[in-house]
Design a protein around this motif. Structure first.
Motif, PDB file in Angstrom:
ATOM      1  N   THR A 174       3.976  -2.151   8.554  1.00 45.38           N
ATOM      2  CA  THR A 174       3.963  -0.799   8.015  1.00 45.38           C
ATOM      3  C   THR A 174       4.914   0.102   8.779  1.00 45.38           C
ATOM      4  OG1 THR A 174       2.549   1.093   7.484  1.00 45.38           O
ATOM      5  CG2 THR A 174       1.979  -0.160   9.448  1.00 45.38           C
TER       6      THR A 174
ATOM      7  N   ILE B  77       0.622   4.791   5.640  1.00 47.83           N
ATOM      8  CA  ILE B  77      -0.750   4.526   5.202  1.00 47.83           C
ATOM      9  C   ILE B  77      -1.767   5.134   6.173  1.00 47.83           C
ATOM     10  CG2 ILE B  77      -0.085   2.411   4.020  1.00 47.83           C
ATOM     11  CD1 ILE B  77      -1.249   0.815   6.334  1.00 47.83           C
TER      12      ILE B  77
ATOM     13  N   LEU C 176       0.836  -1.200   0.000  1.00 41.70           N
ATOM     14  CA  LEU C 176       0.000   0.000   0.000  1.00 41.70           C
ATOM     15  C   LEU C 176       0.871   1.250   0.000  1.00 41.70           C
ATOM     16  CD1 LEU C 176      -2.575  -1.112   2.714  1.00 41.70           C
ATOM     17  CD2 LEU C 176      -2.885  -1.176   0.232  1.00 41.70           C
ATOM     18  N   ASN C 177       0.327   2.309  -0.628  1.00 43.88           N
ATOM     19  CA  ASN C 177       1.079   3.560  -0.734  1.00 43.88           C
ATOM     20  C   ASN C 177       2.495   3.256  -1.227  1.00 43.88           C
ATOM     21  OD1 ASN C 177       1.418   6.318  -0.606  1.00 43.88           O
ATOM     22  ND2 ASN C 177       1.953   6.351   1.562  1.00 43.88           N
TER      23      ASN C 177
ATOM     24  N   GLY D 297       3.181  -1.527   4.025  1.00 51.28           N
ATOM     25  CA  GLY D 297       2.776  -0.150   3.799  1.00 51.28           C
ATOM     26  C   GLY D 297       3.786   0.829   4.350  1.00 51.28           C
TER      27      GLY D 297
END
Length: 727
Positions: A598, A572, A498-499, A569
């Motif tokens: 993350t 995020i 993600l991101n 991530g």
């Protein structure tokens, strides 16, 4: 006269012409196309031939097979030789064929010998009549029809490739000629000294015409005169056989197809790591008198094109052998040809040097891109235009490397060099890829802009700016190591990033899970295009799946039931108060043993603008605003700390472990970014606090101290490892 018309007085004609087979039963060889039960044989016997192209080297029976067809078919059989005929002759045959078909219902088979000799327009003139059935084409060519014959003709024809005849077939042809009383030497008793006929067969090298020509010369020159009386004995000695065909006919023409075919076979054998084949094809060239300089020149190309970075010493070996050959010459110089060919054949292979042509295409396709200002020569005009300013000297950094922009801004993220897994290149592959990924993340677009006006530099400020060149790339690498360090990633795992940014975590995940699935999500078009460009250099089946959009929406729209073993991530949860829906969507996509890992930057723990204010009064006003910005109820992107983050993650249904990283990054602050920061965060804070400030004065002060330059910016990152909590 028709090429295939019989001539009863044919004793003066060459033996090879006289002995051409008249029926399929007399035809020797090419069992793969005319053997019993084969398609072409059935078509000829049933007189249901469709258009065909016969392709093969000289002496393999192309024209002979056309003669068999002529003798078998009930259709009219016409012939043209492309060397001697053109469009005029073709038009005549077209008119005649149309007449036969219209008035007599009789088909026409048109045999075009050496069809590749016709140019494109001549071949085009034939196409409509083949297509509408006026002609059935039988073409013969020694050149690859896929390159030398009109593609439309090829697509409407069956291609049959004839191969050089084997020793058994050649021996059968020789016996046939010796036994035939009408066309051959059956009227006499032709005897061969042991090994003489075998020698002729061997030297013919798969060419029936060459064999029959040699046999004719041997028979008709043995004895005082020819022909002798019927029943006479003709003895062919081994010496006579050797004189009839003094050396093996090497199919090689220094300016023709075989020249290029054999050097192509030689280079492809080297490329394919087959030393035996490489030596054979090189021997063919040397035996034919090819210039060794040409062979060395091609090996020098192969050393960089085919071996390349897998063995950087290959070019040195070939160059040394070529230099030695110049001093020694033939025949001893053949050892050096052999040494170079064997070295290249057995070396590991990599064609990554072809990346240059990708770069060249980019140069041709793109407008000339500007050299980044920090890479320009600063020896002449650094003082006036700032050329070279901002360049980071790699030797001043750990491991003599620091991430910075080297490509022009509009090409940033383009990939031209794709290191292989072979030889030396395997050793540098991981380092090249990781540095590239760190570099993409570390670069700020348009970071270095030249001066368009000039004022004398403040040497004290310049020294301060030099001190602020931090270690963003190094810190990013620390984050990657921390994030991946304790993860037990298996090759078949499904991983969601993600991101994803420019793909720093994506390509690490891709390397670790080659048989799994990697999905990358980003909401930034620029990042999406960067990753897509990189992904397209891979086989389609292996490519990570790159998605553009908002993470929550993308997660909800994914295939039902798709779960991930790992979700990665970075930042995020920037808007912490709005992150609960995303965290719940992530949890729904994690497998039972899945992990969310993350790295989240804690804005409230990092550097603040007040740290760059020199004037105490301005610093005090900035600190006053920051007390509101970074406290609960302030800016949603910065008014939270690590405890708030941990609480949000736990409330989303995760168990969590964490640790912190603190470091300095090289952050570039633009004037526009500074103004936006002041207006969106600081001005609202002062307004809520009821503090009256000179906004423009504060902006001017900060612009003088930290705008349009890199500053050392403290970062605090919390690395989280989250697993779904038991319900």
């Amino acid at each position: 006269m028709n090429l295939f018309e019989q001539n009863t007085g044919n004793a003066h004609q060459p033996l090879a012409y006289r002995m051409r087979p008249r029926t399929l039963d007399e035809y020797v060889g090419q069992d793969h196309i005319v053997g019993k039960g084969r398609l072409l044989r059935r078509a000829i016997q049933a007189d249901q031939l469709s258009s065909i192209i016969l392709y093969g080297p000289p002496g393999t029976g192309k024209t002979t097979l056309a003669r068999v067809i002529a003798n078998t078919t009930r259709s009219h059989f016409s012939t043209l030789n492309a060397v001697l005929s053109g469009v005029k002759e073709l038009r005549y045959e077209i008119d005649e064929a149309k007449t036969r078909l219209t008035h007599y219902g009789k088909r026409t088979i048109l045999f075009v010998d050496e069809v590749h000799r016709w140019n494109k327009s001549q071949q085009d003139a034939l196409l409509p009549w083949v297509e509408n059935g006026t002609f059935i084409l039988v073409g013969a060519t020694t050149e690859n029809p896929y390159f030398e014959v009109n593609s439309a003709l090829v697509s409407r024809s069956r291609i049959f490739q004839l191969v050089p005849l084997g020793s058994k077939e050649l021996m059968a042809i020789a016996r046939q000629a010796l036994a035939d009383s009408e066309r051959g030497y059956g009227k006499w008793q032709v005897e061969f000294e042991k090994g003489a006929l075998d020698h002729l067969v061997d030297i013919a090298n798969g060419d029936a015409r060459s064999l029959l020509n040699a046999l004719e010369l041997a028979v008709e020159t043995s004895g005082e005169k020819f022909p002798p009386q019927e029943g006479s004995v003709i003895v062919i000695s081994k010496e006579a056989a050797e004189e009839s065909i003094q050396r093996k006919v090497v199919l090689y023409d220094k300016e023709g197809d075989y020249h290029f075919d054999i050097i192509s076979a030689f280079i492809k054998s080297i490329r394919g790591s087959d030393p035996d084949a490489a030596l054979y094809w090189m021997a063919r060239m040397v035996a034919a008198g090819e210039d060794p300089k040409f062979i060395f020149r091609r090996m020098m190309i192969s050393a960089c094109e085919d071996v390349g970075m897998a063995d950087p010493y290959a070019i040195m070996v070939v160059e040394a052998d070529a230099a030695a050959f110049e001093r020694i010459g033939l025949p001893e110089g053949r050892y050096h040809l052999t040494h170079a060919a064997l070295y290249l054949s057995t070396a590991p292979k990599s064609n990554t040097a072809l990346g240059f042509f990708d770069a060249l295409k980019s140069v041709e396709d793109e407008q000339n891109a500007e050299v980044p200002n920090h890479l320009k020569d600063g020896s002449r005009d650094k003082k006036g235009f700032g050329h070279g300013e901002g360049y980071l000297y790699p030797h001043a950094y750990h491991n003599h490397w620091v991430p910075q922009q080297y490509l022009p801004g509009e090409l940033q993220g383009k990939v031209f060099y794709h290191p292989s897994h072979m030889g030396y290149e395997e050793k540098v592959r991981e380092e090249v890829l990781r540095k590239r990924e760190s570099q993409l993340e570390a670069v700020v677009p348009d970071a270095y802009v030249g001066n368009l006006t000039y004022s004398p530099n403040d040497t004290q400020r310049e020294r301060w700016a030099q001190r602020t060149t931090g270690e963003r790339g190094t810190f990013l690498e620390r984050i990657r190591i921390a994030l991946f360090g304790e993860l037990q990633i298996q090759r078949h795992h499904r991983i969601l990033v993600l991101n994803a940014g420019h793909g720093m975590f994506v390509w690490e995940a891709f390397r670790r899970a080659p048989e799994g699935l990697v999905v990358a999500m980003t909401s930034e078009e620029e990042h999406y295009q960067h990753m897509l460009h990189y992904a397209k250099t891979l086989d389609e089946l292996e490519q990570p799946k790159i998605l553009l959009g908002q993470a929550t929406e993308l997660l909800d729209s994914m295939e039902s039931g798709l779960k991930f073993e790992l979700v990665l991530g970075r930042n995020i949860a920037t808007r912490l108060s709005e992150s609960l829906p995303l965290m719940r969507s992530i949890k729904s996509r994690l497998g039972a043993q899945g992990i969310l890992a993350t790295a989240e930057t804690i804005p409230s723990a990092g550097s603040r603008l007040s740290e760059f204010a020199v004037d105490p009064a301005i610093r005090s006003l900035l600190e006053q605003a920051e007390s509101h910005i970074y406290s609960p109820g302030g800016n949603p992107m910065s008014s939270w700390n690590d405890s708030d983050l941990m609480g949000m993650v736990r409330s989303s249904g995760f168990s969590v472990q964490s640790h912190k990283l603190t470091g300095m990054e090289n952050r570039f602050i633009t004037t526009e970014g500074l103004d936006r920061w002041l207006d969106k965060s600081y001005v609202p804070a002062w307004r809520q606090l009821g503090t009256v400030v000179d906004r423009d004065g504060i902006g001017a002060h900060l612009a003088a101290t930290c705008a349009n330059r890199f500053v050392a910016w403290r970062q605090v990152v919390i690395v989280l490892s989250c697993t779904p909590a038991a319900d």
